[in-house]
Write an enzyme that holds these catalytic residues in place. Structure first.
Site, short mmCIF file in Angstrom:
data_model
loop_
_atom_site.label_atom_id
_atom_site.label_comp_id
_atom_site.label_asym_id
_atom_site.label_seq_id
_atom_site.Cartn_x
_atom_site.Cartn_y
_atom_site.Cartn_z
N LEU A 183 0.90 -1.15 0.00
CA LEU A 183 0.00 0.00 0.00
C LEU A 183 0.94 1.20 0.00
CD1 LEU A 183 -3.02 0.76 0.15
CD2 LEU A 183 -2.79 0.84 2.65
N ASP A 184 0.85 2.07 -1.02
CA ASP A 184 1.89 3.07 -1.20
C ASP A 184 1.98 4.06 -0.04
OD1 ASP A 184 0.49 5.63 -1.81
OD2 ASP A 184 -0.27 4.53 -3.54
N LYS A 185 3.09 4.76 0.04
CA LYS A 185 3.40 5.63 1.17
C LYS A 185 2.32 6.66 1.43
CE LYS A 185 7.07 8.73 2.86
NZ LYS A 185 8.40 9.30 2.57
N SER B 204 -0.84 6.43 0.79
CA SER B 204 -2.16 5.83 1.01
C SER B 204 -2.24 5.24 2.42
CB SER B 204 -2.42 4.75 -0.03
OG SER B 204 -2.39 5.29 -1.34
#
Length: 255
Positions: free
Chosen positions: A113-115, A117
């Site tokens: 889960l990207d930084k 998000s």
């Protein structure tokens, strides 16, 4: 032990490749384990270990002079990841999810889960379910709540649902629903790099907030930001039914 995933996890404990053994013992990642083995720092039953060798029950594994043993308990965690935490095992990253959790058993994420998000992130020490859940061809659902910088139109929803050209491909058709003037819910069955953000950007929108609320049958629910919980046997048994026919060949991670 009252869930089928853990039963299979225990049954598949033997034999295991040395790099996986070291990973499950919390020593390092598999890639780093290969480097340790190649450097001659790992021994099995008093003899220098070789890359690719398998470890049987009762064998003694050492890194340097220290005896190491892997964890026997299966762990599957639900985490409400805050913005700013990075899904990586890179030890130099101060804001890595591994450092943030500081969990006593070595676990890794099931899909990034990207930084920028936040929301539901699953962590485990069971490599089989990671591959089964992450493989795009298995069509497992991931649900998100997304807020953008301008009003959502019918045209935007139709284009998002039908597929958007990004990263030299067209995204797989997906389910999407407007739930507010600037907010929509989207369900994906694939996970290209920063997919939702790239889809929105291609259509002239910027994502202001992105929350993952569900992975397959696992719901974020009312789990507080930064909090962690173990999955229940009921959740794991339902998950087992959804992934038992899925391929577990290694795949690239989704986010």
């Amino acid at each position: 032990m009252s869930n089928k995933i853990e039963q299979e996890f225990q049954q598949k404990k033997e034999p295991v490749r040395l790099n996986k053994y070291l990973s499950e013992a919390g020593v390092c990642s598999r890639r780093e384990a290969d480097r340790l083995i190649e450097s001659g720092r790992v021994s099995v039953d008093g003899k220098r270990a070789g890359t690719g060798m398998r470890i049987l029950p009762g064998q003694v594994v050492r890194v340097g002079k220290k005896v190491v043993s892997r964890q026997d308990e299966m762990i599957v965690l639900a985490v409400n990841k805050p913005v700013g935490i990075v899904c990586t095992e890179e030890k130099r990253e101060r804001n890595s999810i591994v450092r943030y959790l500081d969990y006593p058993v070595r676990v890794t994420y099931i899909g990034r889960l990207d930084k920028d998000s936040r929301g539901l992130l699953l962590m485990t020490n069971n490599g089989d379910i990671i591959n089964k859940m992450m493989r795009a061809g298995n069509l497992h659902e991931k649900e998100y709540k997304v807020t953008v910088d301008k009003e959502i139109t019918k045209e935007f929803l139709e284009k998002m649902a039908g597929g958007v050209p990004i990263l030299d491909t067209v995204t797989r058709p997906c389910k999407i629903k407007k739930i507010g003037k600037y907010t929509f819910q989207i369900i994906l069955t694939q996970g290209l790099n920063r997919q939702i953000r790239r889809m929105c950007e291609a259509l002239g929108y910027q994502v202001k907030d992105l929350v993952r609320t569900r992975i397959m049958n696992i719901e974020l629910g009312n789990l507080k930001e930064g909090a962690v919980r173990r999955l229940t046997d009921e959740e794991l048994n339902l998950l087992y039914e959804q992934i038992r026919q899925s391929s577990n060949e290694p795949v690239r991670v989704w986010e």
